[in-house]
Design an enzyme around this catalytic site. Structure first.
Site, PDB file in Angstrom:
ATOM      1  N   ARG A  61       0.813  -1.218   0.000  1.00  0.00           N
ATOM      2  CA  ARG A  61       0.000   0.000   0.000  1.00  0.00           C
ATOM      3  C   ARG A  61       0.845   1.265   0.000  1.00  0.00           C
ATOM      4  O   ARG A  61       0.333   2.353  -0.268  1.00  0.00           O
ATOM      5  CB  ARG A  61      -0.928   0.009   1.217  1.00  0.00           C
ATOM      6  N   TRP A  98       2.960   6.236   1.599  1.00  0.00           N
ATOM      7  CA  TRP A  98       3.040   6.651   0.189  1.00  0.00           C
ATOM      8  C   TRP A  98       2.796   8.148   0.200  1.00  0.00           C
ATOM      9  O   TRP A  98       1.714   8.612   0.535  1.00  0.00           O
ATOM     10  CB  TRP A  98       1.992   5.909  -0.634  1.00  0.00           C
ATOM     11  N   ASN A 157      -3.845   8.015   7.120  1.00  0.00           N
ATOM     12  CA  ASN A 157      -4.023   7.816   5.691  1.00  0.00           C
ATOM     13  C   ASN A 157      -5.029   8.847   5.192  1.00  0.00           C
ATOM     14  O   ASN A 157      -6.031   9.098   5.861  1.00  0.00           O
ATOM     15  CB  ASN A 157      -4.576   6.427   5.380  1.00  0.00           C
ATOM     16  N   GLY A 158      -4.794   9.395   4.003  1.00  0.00           N
ATOM     17  CA  GLY A 158      -5.741  10.349   3.449  1.00  0.00           C
ATOM     18  C   GLY A 158      -5.122  11.710   3.257  1.00  0.00           C
ATOM     19  O   GLY A 158      -3.904  11.892   3.357  1.00  0.00           O
ATOM     20  N   GLU A 174      -4.808  -1.872 -21.723  1.00  0.00           N
ATOM     21  CA  GLU A 174      -4.415  -2.553 -20.497  1.00  0.00           C
ATOM     22  C   GLU A 174      -3.014  -3.153 -20.641  1.00  0.00           C
ATOM     23  O   GLU A 174      -2.207  -3.103 -19.706  1.00  0.00           O
ATOM     24  CB  GLU A 174      -5.436  -3.648 -20.152  1.00  0.00           C
ATOM     25  N   GLU A 177       3.701   0.313 -16.119  1.00  0.00           N
ATOM     26  CA  GLU A 177       3.638   0.262 -14.654  1.00  0.00           C
ATOM     27  C   GLU A 177       4.852  -0.418 -14.044  1.00  0.00           C
ATOM     28  O   GLU A 177       5.389   0.060 -13.044  1.00  0.00           O
ATOM     29  CB  GLU A 177       2.393  -0.505 -14.202  1.00  0.00           C
ATOM     30  N   HIS A 199      -3.186   8.582 -38.207  1.00  0.00           N
ATOM     31  CA  HIS A 199      -3.563   9.935 -37.800  1.00  0.00           C
ATOM     32  C   HIS A 199      -2.593  10.516 -36.770  1.00  0.00           C
ATOM     33  O   HIS A 199      -2.973  11.371 -35.972  1.00  0.00           O
ATOM     34  CB  HIS A 199      -4.986   9.948 -37.251  1.00  0.00           C
ATOM     35  N   LYS A 250      -1.143   0.158  -4.235  1.00  0.00           N
ATOM     36  CA  LYS A 250      -2.197  -0.755  -4.653  1.00  0.00           C
ATOM     37  C   LYS A 250      -3.575  -0.106  -4.598  1.00  0.00           C
ATOM     38  O   LYS A 250      -4.345  -0.190  -5.537  1.00  0.00           O
ATOM     39  CB  LYS A 250      -2.162  -2.007  -3.780  1.00  0.00           C
TER      40      LYS A 250
END
Length: 610
Positions: free
Chosen positions: A27, A74, A99-100, A482, A489, A505, A605
């Site tokens: 996380r 993070w 967190n936040g 994807e 990533e 194009h 994550k």
């Protein structure tokens, strides 16, 4: 995006806090720290870097305490540094993990500085610590000090708080960020994620927005931020040790790619039979709602948005309803024109993605038929906030780059398409044929996984490249997107996806002998068009890597080009099957480039902040 773990017991809890941080490191991993109450003091250890660095620091300079909090960060406000790591203290009065994002932190900071508080970090979290300390100085007990401080905060938060003035107490509060309680045999815990409590607490209690929890030697109690009690029943954790261990695999991502046959079988189990999708699988009253659907808004972020984009094609072509795939962070700020009888569908692996939850909240202001959540985490905020729901049953996904969560979302969206199509088209729908496509998927994916060595050999061509193009058409354009996302990533190669018809194009200007071009080529009505697009690449010296459906005459290739044959899967199966080799390609490129596959730089994550 950060990880919180806290505990209180009649013994030292530092080792358990450290183990919890290891489980939460996916996380956030810019910095880490732990703080315990030791008599009248707060003992703190913080490091820049990952949990291993914190473990080494604790080995050199141990601390011990029966009540503590820990955090893996993070960074949002304040650059990654030891100074900005959590826990954050206000002197020796209080320590906080958070967190936040606190949106009004600047105004609170000015107010607190005027009261004489000195700020030592660049974080928005420090205002929480000082606000609580302000109320403690006024003689309030810790739970009341936290409650009053939390009522002043604007934005999103999950917090854990300890203080030497209340030894044995851990106080938590949440608004917009996940937080839960773990009930152990001889200890109580607070965590942002149930993974952190594996092995120490099998009973969990989920906190709702606007709630505060107090853990002490007598047990636990939940209050609203208005001070009123909020009774709650514990639930049993569904996470097992086997589900979160890597086993024989080198990385979690590789393990989770190989878990997809079973994960898809679990998603479909009890929800489909040989004649079609079963009614009622989206919850009580769902069939009455689905019978009224004339339009669908699919809202998600990142990989989940690619699943929504695939479903848009399915809903229009198979269910014959208008569909829009919306990026959650953009949806919130649009002036929507809502067709009558529109269903809102939110898609998320964690069910705690801040932008998706905010979009869910906005949807309540509009006359949707209902809100449907497709999610992988039981008891998540997204599931609890929606009238209709489907749990994807992918199991824990530890790798930051989503794999099995994506393909199980596609399976869930296929089930939704079938149920709406049954109501819209009745006997004209070839439901049995579509059901067979889905039921065959686990076996077909095993066949694709058996080609891993061949796909690994392709990865060698990408190791020294810094750019790549991915091409797809129709429902496979989001699959190309994807694939490009996975590559960028985890390998840090700049990769972009285009609808193949757009090549001339603009993107064709980038194609030369140094530009690898990956093409997704199923046997559908657009294959002839795609062949022409590939010829355009060949004519300009680009190297092609073509994933082509079995049974199709090979596309013209040059001496440097590479071809991988894949089984056909039909309208529903093909996008899933073509996803898997792109996952494997990205994985093996990243391994060869030596990146941290499971924890790529700058990413986390679960994105629980805007």
């Amino acid at each position: 995006m950060c990880g919180i773990i806290a505990g209180t017991a009649g013994r030292d809890v530092v080792a358990e806090l450290l183990a919890g941080l290891r489980a939460l490191e996916y996380r956030g991993y810019d910095s880490a720290g732990v703080c315990v109450v030791a008599g009248e003091r707060l003992l703190l250890r913080r490091v820049l870097g990952r949990v291993d660095a914190l473990s080494a620091a604790l080995a050199r300079d141990p601390i011990a305490g029966a009540t503590g909090i820990a955090h893996t960060r993070w960074a949002t406000h304040g650059a990654p540094s030891e100074r900005n790591a959590h826990p954050v203290r206000s002197g020796e009065l209080v320590a906080v993990v958070h967190n936040g994002i606190i949106e009004n932190h600047q105004a609170l900071r000015r107010e607190l500085e005027a009261r004489g508080f000195r700020f030592e970090t660049d974080t928005d979290t420090e205002v929480i610590a000082h606000l609580i300390a302000h109320h403690l100085r006024d003689g309030l007990p810790l739970p009341e000090a936290v409650r009053l401080a939390a009522r002043r905060l604007e934005g999103a938060f999950a917090i854990g708080v300890i203080s030497p003035l209340a030894p044995g107490l851990v106080v938590g509060a949440r608004l917009g960020s996940p937080l839960l309680v773990g009930l152990g045999e001889d200890a109580l815990y607070l965590a942002s994620d149930a993974h952190a409590l594996l092995g120490v607490a099998s009973l969990l209690v989920d906190l709702e927005d606007g709630e505060l929890v107090v853990l002490d030697g007598k047990g636990w109690r939940i209050l609203g931020l208005d001070g009123r009690p909020r009774p709650r029943e514990p639930r049993t954790s569904g996470i097992t040790l086997d589900a979160v261990e890597r086993g024989e695999y080198r990385h979690y991502m590789q393990k989770e790619i190989h878990e997809q046959p079973q994960a898809l079988a679990d998603t479909l189990e009890g929800r489909i039979h040989e004649r079609g999708a079963l009614p009622g699988i989206f919850g009580p009253g769902s069939e009455e709602i689905l019978a009224q659907v004339r339009a669908v808004h699919l809202v998600a972020c990142g990989t989940s948005h690619h699943a929504a984009a695939v479903a848009r094609y399915w809903l229009e072509a198979i269910a014959r309803v208008s569909a829009q795939a919306e990026i959650a962070s953009e949806y919130r700020y649009r002036e929507l024109v809502l067709p009558e009888h529109t269903l809102f569908v939110a898609i998320s692996q964690s069910g705690e993605t801040a932008d998706t939850l905010a979009a869910l909240q906005k949807s309540r202001e509009l006359p949707y038929l209902a809100r449907l959540a497709i999610c992988n985490v039981p008891e998540s905020s997204l599931l609890r906030g929606s009238e209709l729901r489907l749990l994807t049953r992918a199991g824990p996904e530890i790798g930051v780059a989503s794999t099995k969560a994506f393909t199980t979302q596609l399976a869930a969206l296929a089930l939704l398409t079938l149920r709406i199509a049954e109501h819209r088209r009745g006997a004209s729908l070839p439901a049995a044929a579509y059901a067979q496509e889905l039921l065959r998927l686990p076996g077909l994916i095993r066949r694709v996984l058996a080609r891993e060595a061949e796909i690994r050999s392709l990865a060698e061509h990408f190791v020294r490249r810094e750019h790549a193009l991915f091409l797809g058409r129709g429902v496979h354009y989001p699959i190309a997107q994807e694939g490009a996302l996975k590559l960028k990533e985890i390998s840090y190669i700049h990769a972009e996806a285009y609808a193949a018809g757009e090549l001339k194009h603009g993107p064709l200007a980038l194609v030369d002998e140094n530009m690898p071009v990956v093409a997704v080529a199923p046997n559908d009505r657009l294959l002839k068009k795609l062949r022409s697009n590939l010829e355009e690449v060949r004519a300009r010296g680009g190297q092609l890597f073509v994933f082509l459906e079995e049974g199709v005459e090979d596309v013209p290739l040059g001496p440097r080009d590479r071809l991988i044959h894949l089984p056909g899967g039909g309208d529903f199966g093909s996008p899933v099957l073509f996803t898997v080799p792109l996952q494997l390609l990205a994985y093996h490129v990243a391994v060869l480039r030596g990146t941290d596959v499971d924890r790529p730089r700058n990413l986390a994550k679960s994105v629980t902040v805007e």
